[in-house]
Design an enzyme around this catalytic site. Structure first.
Site, PDB file in Angstrom:
ATOM      1  N   HIS A  41       0.764  -1.285   0.084  1.00  0.00           N
ATOM      2  CA  HIS A  41       0.073  -0.080  -0.067  1.00  0.00           C
ATOM      3  C   HIS A  41       0.818   1.249   0.016  1.00  0.00           C
ATOM      4  O   HIS A  41       2.111   1.144  -0.441  1.00  0.00           O
ATOM      5  CB  HIS A  41      -1.044  -0.099   1.155  1.00  0.00           C
ATOM      6  CG  HIS A  41      -0.310   0.048   2.692  1.00  0.00           C
ATOM      7  ND1 HIS A  41      -0.126   1.061   3.133  1.00  0.00           N
ATOM      8  CD2 HIS A  41       0.139  -0.874   3.547  1.00  0.00           C
ATOM      9  CE1 HIS A  41       0.333   0.919   4.412  1.00  0.00           C
ATOM     10  NE2 HIS A  41       0.552  -0.574   4.354  1.00  0.00           N
ATOM     11  N   ALA A  42       0.481   2.452   0.192  1.00  0.00           N
ATOM     12  CA  ALA A  42       0.984   3.725   0.193  1.00  0.00           C
ATOM     13  C   ALA A  42       2.520   3.643   0.606  1.00  0.00           C
ATOM     14  O   ALA A  42       3.518   4.083   0.268  1.00  0.00           O
ATOM     15  CB  ALA A  42      -0.081   4.756   0.661  1.00  0.00           C
TER      16      ALA A  42
END
Lengths: 581, 125
Positions: B18-19
């Site tokens: 994810h980010a």
């Protein structure tokens, strides 16, 4: 004054100020730059990036101090996105080479990234698309391109102009303020068109590129009868359309007197005239306009209009409301028709090259029983409230129909075992939308309780035309002689096996085509609520012999265009009131 | 002439790429001059572009191939592999100690089975 021609998909006329949207609902017109503006525009972008960057850095420090470094990292990741080398290179290319305005380039590029991220199969990762859209919004605000919220906070009447509107966006338009809409893309049989008709919003689609010629607040006329859009009309044109609006209102008033009269021809041939709906709240309009029942209840809008996947209870509540309000009149529920241009909340089948030939409709339902079962249970439970019938869409093979019907039996047994109130002796039918089903109809007929022809898909699959593709939209005509021959065959088989047959496609909503269908032997039409009174007016103005004469003549013709011209002529002769000029 | 190095890595941290992990990966990649491509199935993206990394949708357990080319390729591929092996520092201590990357938190599987992605009915133009 600029006149544009598109495809008329929902009748009516509207005059009002323009609201120009991009795909997401921000107000970003597609503006192109002059050669000498490019440098300054690029500098504006750099400035906006710096500003957003400073803001994110401040957020990061502040959040880290308050909530810990881990949380602050969210903004570190957004900073990384903002300075992404691929993103910056693409923005530079669009501004410098394609001469797009910074705001337009930002909105397009970040949207493409967000859409790509949204498509990944992990829900957690897909939600990162929101971070991307967040950056987009901040950049657009710095560029002065986003004024207020999008369509959600309208306070005055507008005409929405957009590159594209999806069915769910259309469904969510605020009907208090949106008077009409027009889009650059789209075709006549797409679901956006159907929703527009359902909402009775005049609409023109498939106009081609035109948004760069329009600014916000330009005066716009949308002529949904003739597919015309006029930007900055002159006084004479406005006067003409004001009169048209007035005439239309008085026609509506005269037609409303027909509501309690039966749908029968002059010689007394009785017909059934039902309504197609997508939302439960439409039932009140149907009753107001004297519909004999609901001939097609499209249930997938339960999926498209909400952000949550509907539960069995949601289905049950929606169906029960419709059934109760129809007070014993038949309600035909079509099971889920998701896929192709109507997607639900989960990635059903990604990257299909040919979605209309792919995993859609009954095929998708039979492969996703966790989706299908709750709907079938809800239908059987709601059936205790009235005359409910169920039909399966897009049936292609006998095996599919049998599988769906068997599943309905299994679900009924489950309800018996669980002691849940329901009714399982309801009529079960199929939609005839695929030429293969027409060819095999003698085999289907003994196994079904009724047949319903969906002319939209039948035309699309017969003519090999994607109905939402504006490049081939002119080939998509349900009045094509080939389609008419398939319908004639269905009527013949239905008579042979003594099974009720109805037509619920958009075709029957056109009063002239409705007369043709009567002449071909069809005795049950189901049309959008907006067309009920017009079609009834047409039916009550002719004798069945006149209709048969029309059908005989039409079956000699060779092209859809000839058919429609001839039909318009006959309509003008028998029901001149309905001809709008 | 520098030679291309290839290696396969597996996403081990429960929340996937994810980010935050993607941000770490880009930072790491930016310390090297080599060109670094990372691919899932047939789709290869630039490891120095966080937006491209996110489009891979690499959840826990996803196998990714690295292909690094340049003067400092060997050092780059080693340190990137380390990041993946450490699960981007998002794994409990015992996960790393047991080297048991398949283990999921009990809550994780049921949660991902029930939650569905939001609609994105807006096609990119």
């Amino acid at each position: 004054m600029v006149e544009l021609q598109g495809i008329p998909v929902s009748p009516g006329v509207a005059i009002g100020p323009a609201l120009v949207l991009d795909a997401a609902g921000y107000r970003i017109p597609r503006t192109l730059l002059a050669a000498d503006e490019v440098d300054a525009e690029f500098a504006r972008l750099r400035e906006a990036v710096d500003k957003v960057s400073t803001g994110l850095e401040a957020n990061r420090l502040e959040t880290s101090a308050v909530a810990g470094e881990h949380t602050g990292d969210i903004f570190a990741a957004q900073l990384q996105m903002l300075h992404d080398p691929r993103l910056q290179a693409e923005l530079r290319r669009r501004i410098r080479e394609e001469r797009q305005s910074a705001a337009y380039a930002v909105s397009r590029v970040l949207h493409n990234y967000a859409a790509a991220i949204r498509r990944v199969d992990s829900p957690l990762l897909a939600d990162r698309a929101d971070d991307v859209l967040d950056i987009e919004k901040q950049l657009l605000m710095c560029l002065g391109a986003v004024s207020a919220g999008p369509l959600s906070d309208l306070s005055e009447p507008v005409i929405v102009l957009s590159h594209v509107l999806t069915p769910s966006e259309t469904a969510n338009l605020d009907r208090n303020y949106v008077r009409a809409f027009c889009t650059e893309t789209g075709g006549p049989g797409g679901h956006t068109a159907i929703v527009a008709k359902g909402l009775e919003l005049p609409a023109v689609v498939g106009i081609g590129s035109f948004l760069d010629q329009v600014g916000d607040h330009c005066n716009v006329i949308v002529d949904g009868d003739r597919g015309r859009v006029i930007i900055n009309p002159d006084a004479e044109t406005i006067a003409y359309y004001r009169k048209k609006l007035k005439d239309r209102r008085s026609l509506t008033a005269r037609l409303s007197e027909l509501r309690d009269l039966p749908a029968e021809t002059i010689d007394g041939t009785p017909l059934r005239l039902s309504a197609n709906i997508e939302f439960p709240h439409e039932t009140s309009t149907c009753i107001e306009r004297g519909a004999d029942g609901i001939g097609l209840y499209r249930t997938e809008f339960l999926y498209l209009a909400s952000h949550e996947e509907p539960s069995e209870e949601d289905h049950y509540q929606a169906y029960s409301r419709v059934i109760r309000e129809m007070e014993g009149r038949p309600v035909v529920i079509r099971t889920l028709d998701l896929g192709a241009d109507k997607m639900g909340h989960r990635p059903m089948a990604e990257h299909e090259h040919n979605p209309f030939l792919g995993l859609r409709s009954i095929r998708l339902s039979l492969r996703n029983l966790d989706l299908f079962r709750p709907q079938l249970r809800a239908i059987l439970r709601a059936a205790i409230h009235g005359d409910v019938r169920v039909m399966f869409p897009l049936i292609t093979t006998l095996a599919e129909y049998r599988q769906a019907r068997m599943l309905l039996n299994v679900v009924a047994e489950d309800l018996v075992d669980a002691g849940i109130p329901h009714r399982s002796n309801i009529p079960v039918g199929m939609m005839v939308e695929v030429p293969a089903a027409v060819m095999m109809l003698e085999r289907f007929a003994p196994e079904v309780d009724f047949l319903s022809i969906g002319t939209n898909d039948l035309a699309q699959y017969t003519l090999a035309v994607d109905r939402s593709n504006e490049n081939v939209a002119d080939l998509y005509q349900s009045s094509d002689p080939a389609v008419l021959r398939l319908i004639a065959r269905c009527v013949e088989v239905a008579e042979q096996f003594d099974k009720p047959l109805s037509i619920c496609g958009e075709m029957s909503s056109n009063p002239a085509r409705a007369l043709l269908l009567l002449g071909m032997g069809v005795r049950h039409l189901s049309v959008p609520p907006s067309s009920l009174l017009r079609v009834k007016k047409a039916i009550r103005s002719v004798s069945i012999d006149q209709c048969i004469e029309i059908a005989n003549r039409v079956m000699q013709l060779e092209a859809a265009r000839d058919v429609d011209l001839y039909l318009l002529d006959r309509l003008g002769e028998y029901v001149p009131e309905l001809i709008v000029t | 002439m520098s030679k291309a190095h290839s290696r396969t890595v597996v996403v081990r941290n429960p929340q996937g790429l994810h980010a935050r992990p993607a941000d770490m990966l880009v930072r790491m990649a930016n310390q090297y001059t080599s060109s670094i491509l990372i691919s899932r199935g047939g789709e290869a993206v630039d490891c120095k572009s966080i937006l491209s990394l996110l489009t891979l949708g690499a959840a826990c357990g996803t196998e990714l191939s690295l292909r690094v080319e340049g003067d400092d390729a060997e050092a780059a591929i080693d340190s990137i592999e380390q990041l993946f092996l450490r699960g981007f520092d998002e794994m409990g201590d015992e996960d790393v100690a047991d080297n048991n990357s398949d283990r999921n938190e009990p809550g994780d599987s049921s949660e991902s089975a029930e939650s569905v992605g939001q609609t994105d009915s807006t096609p990119s133009a």
